[in-house]
Design a protein around this motif. Sequence first.
Motif, PDB file in Angstrom:
ATOM      1  N   VAL A 318       0.933  -1.325  -0.145  1.00 43.88           N
ATOM      2  CA  VAL A 318       0.329  -0.015   0.068  1.00 43.88           C
ATOM      3  C   VAL A 318       1.226   1.294  -0.329  1.00 43.88           C
ATOM      4  N   ALA A 319       2.711   0.890   0.632  1.00 47.94           N
ATOM      5  CA  ALA A 319       2.576   2.679   0.765  1.00 47.94           C
ATOM      6  C   ALA A 319       3.114   3.050  -0.140  1.00 47.94           C
ATOM      7  N   LEU A 320       3.789   1.995  -1.100  1.00 46.58           N
ATOM      8  CA  LEU A 320       4.977   2.092  -2.420  1.00 46.58           C
ATOM      9  C   LEU A 320       3.881   2.158  -4.282  1.00 46.58           C
ATOM     10  N   ALA A 321       2.091   1.826  -3.303  1.00 47.14           N
ATOM     11  CA  ALA A 321       0.829   1.932  -4.272  1.00 47.14           C
ATOM     12  C   ALA A 321       1.234   3.482  -4.855  1.00 47.14           C
ATOM     13  N   GLU A 322       2.146   4.644  -4.026  1.00 51.08           N
ATOM     14  CA  GLU A 322       1.903   6.248  -4.920  1.00 51.08           C
ATOM     15  C   GLU A 322       3.278   6.163  -5.731  1.00 51.08           C
ATOM     16  N   LYS A 323       2.761   6.701  -7.030  1.00 51.80           N
ATOM     17  CA  LYS A 323       4.248   6.576  -7.902  1.00 51.80           C
ATOM     18  C   LYS A 323       5.581   7.880  -7.480  1.00 51.80           C
ATOM     19  N   GLY A 324       4.743   9.229  -7.488  1.00 53.46           N
ATOM     20  CA  GLY A 324       5.901   9.801  -7.163  1.00 53.46           C
ATOM     21  C   GLY A 324       6.655  10.152  -6.160  1.00 53.46           C
ATOM     22  N   LYS A 325       6.299   9.020  -5.181  1.00 48.38           N
ATOM     23  CA  LYS A 325       6.866   9.165  -3.563  1.00 48.38           C
ATOM     24  C   LYS A 325       8.527   8.653  -3.941  1.00 48.38           C
ATOM     25  N   GLY A 326       9.178   9.302  -2.730  1.00 50.51           N
ATOM     26  CA  GLY A 326      10.308   9.826  -3.035  1.00 50.51           C
ATOM     27  C   GLY A 326      10.897  10.538  -3.765  1.00 50.51           C
ATOM     28  N   LYS A 327      10.009  11.209  -4.982  1.00 53.71           N
ATOM     29  CA  LYS A 327      10.537  11.835  -5.581  1.00 53.71           C
ATOM     30  C   LYS A 327      11.099  13.094  -5.432  1.00 53.71           C
ATOM     31  N   PRO A 328      11.636  14.019  -6.061  1.00 49.50           N
ATOM     32  CA  PRO A 328      12.272  15.461  -4.978  1.00 49.50           C
ATOM     33  C   PRO A 328      11.306  16.278  -5.113  1.00 49.50           C
TER      34      PRO A 328
END
Lengths: 434, 330
Positions: A318-328
């Motif tokens: 669920v946590a890594l379902a967000e694509k933009g996560k971790g991007k600047p």
Amino acid sequence: MSRVPWIIKYRPKSLNEIENQDDVKEQVKQWMDSWLKGKPEAKAILLYGPPGSGKTTLALALARDYKMELLEMNASDSRNLTAIKNIAERAATSGSLFGTRGKIIFLDEVDGINTKEDTGAIPAILELIQKTKYPVIMAANDPWDPSLRELRNSAKMIEVKKLGKYALKRILTKICQNEKIECEDEALSSIIDLSDGDARYAINILQSVAEGYKKVTKKLVEEISRRKESELDPFETLRSVFWAKYAWQAKNAVTSSQVDYDLLIKWFSENIPLQYSNMEDVWRAYDALSRASIFLTRAKLSDWGLLSYVFDLMGPGVALAEKGKGKPGWKAKWVKYQFPQTIQLLSKTKETREMMNSILEKIGKKMHSSTQKVLNDVYPFFTQYYNEKMGEKLDFSPREREYVINLRGRREETGEQPEEKRTKRYYKRNTRRT
Amino acid sequence: MVEASEEVLWAEKYRPRTLDDIVNQTDIVNRLKKFVQEKNMPHLLFAGPPGTGKTTAALALVHDLYGENYEQFFLELNASDERGIDVIRNKVKEFARTMIPSNVPFKVILLDEADNMTADAQQALRRTMEMYTETTRFILACNYLSKIIDPIQSRTALFRFYPLKKEDVVGRLEYIAKNEKVSYDPKALETIYEVTMGDMRKSINILQAASSYGKVTVETVYKVLGFAQPKEVRDMLNLALKGKFLDAREKLRSLIVTYGLSGEDIVKQVHRELTSNEIQIPEELRVLLMDYVGEVEFRIIEGADDEIQLSSLLAKIAIYGNKYLGNSNE
């Protein structure tokens, strides 16, 4: 099966069942009576007091005692702004209080309104209070925020004090008796000390000890409450998972949650669409969660070792379902998470569902069919041709009769009038297909 | 023809009471009549779609075997309502123990919807059947023969029931309409047949519902069908296609909670809606969605939580809706 939290199961149904708070009950009743006389002393009341002191319970019980419908809304949820406006509109125009069933409007957590983000919320509520033809109840933990000044001025303020030790003791003892759990007196005392007058907290502790160990001792209470400190409550669990950038963070969060996996899955299901705004992210998160629930079934059926994959998919999935996560420039959205609604809905509609089941059983017995078959093949038509004589022959109770008749009315109101041509084509296609 | 006039539900009122009353299905009736003459029979397996007369045949059989008071020698069970094989086993045990007069050769148990039982439960059922075979005969009814395990199939005499023919359904509906003094347009009865495709119970239910609106016409039949399908499913799909996910989810919850539908029921209705012209979307999209709907149904059968699985379906629909219909997802 989802279990019903005891705080819901044992919520007092009537004002009489509420422990203490006599003063508050009196004030609330007076206010309600003034509405019924047509001369409300104030259009709204604002119940304020610490968490777990019984504000929501008071509102629910009042509605029940006066046989009114409670239109409940969590005011701090920004999505509800339009809903508040809608209600305000309806409340201003709808019929009298004495109609078949009056309404009470209940706005919970008004102090949770973020006045910067939801600039329209407070004015919307003020307008509602001004125009309403129905009583309005608001609730807040801390009503003294400057931004709530206008709300304070437009409502009668009623303080709900935290529960006393004796009242809490009576509540807990009653639950223990009802659930047939062995409870040490000392254990109850230590729960009461820990909870500091918060009935919700006290009942939750009692439930987690009782369900884990089938008995409640002082030692267990202390152990659980100590563990609770380091464990994450559901809100913290959700926040940790949704904000996690790495798989291990998310997995840690779900494995050290105080909520068990069955319930936790429901928490995620409720809150995914509140956290993620991109539909692709929402879908990916639900897809992972659905795999988690499949693995949970497999674990229960064959091997508990599979439970590990449940946590993998529920946490990191669920946590890594967000694509933009971790991007600047990425920043997690701050969301006020909510309790899984289905569980509350199911417990609220329990009576209706039991009644419906009894109706289906009665028809099924006559027709030599299972309730499922009746529900699918007979009931949709039955509700259309139902008449009083049938109710008699089928041995329906008065309430069951009323229910079916109302259903018939509703169907005729909202059921569409299918355009013959289109529908015809559809059924023809259907015939060919099979 | 004997009809219990106090019945208010027509599907029950006009159920044939004896084997002679069953006008079609000659094959089946003749084989069953032999059992009555010989006062002996094996365990039976009735397979066929809903509304084709499985229960009726079983009831008529025991009626002819034992007469009007057949109920004392007959137990009716529903695999989907009795919770688990243990409940069934206990009820069978209790029933099989009761004494019967010497002129009654055996007792009969009808177990309906046997195909709803898991393979394990069917194994247990098989043992139970063998245990009481001296005093008791089983009639198992199912929709899908393929879901019945081989050991049971090989120990029972199979009867296949087929959808009733058009003239049988229309003829029966005419008879009922005349008897109930309902005026009707003959075309309407044909329409009922076209919709139910030979399901007699559903046909009669539609007729009774249509008659409650006055004369039975093609229009009233469609009106009945329109009301019978919760509009919520279509509303839910349209909301999802527009990208209004949270509103679509509210509808989903009302289907689960208020209408009491199971995940499988909802998926099937979604599938039906998507094949119909009521939902207006590009044909290409229909195929894409169908594929995913199938996946969702499979996962629900595998044990995924209904609401979560259907939420993922709604999210998928919202994504496609945006791609094909150009709605902006918030």
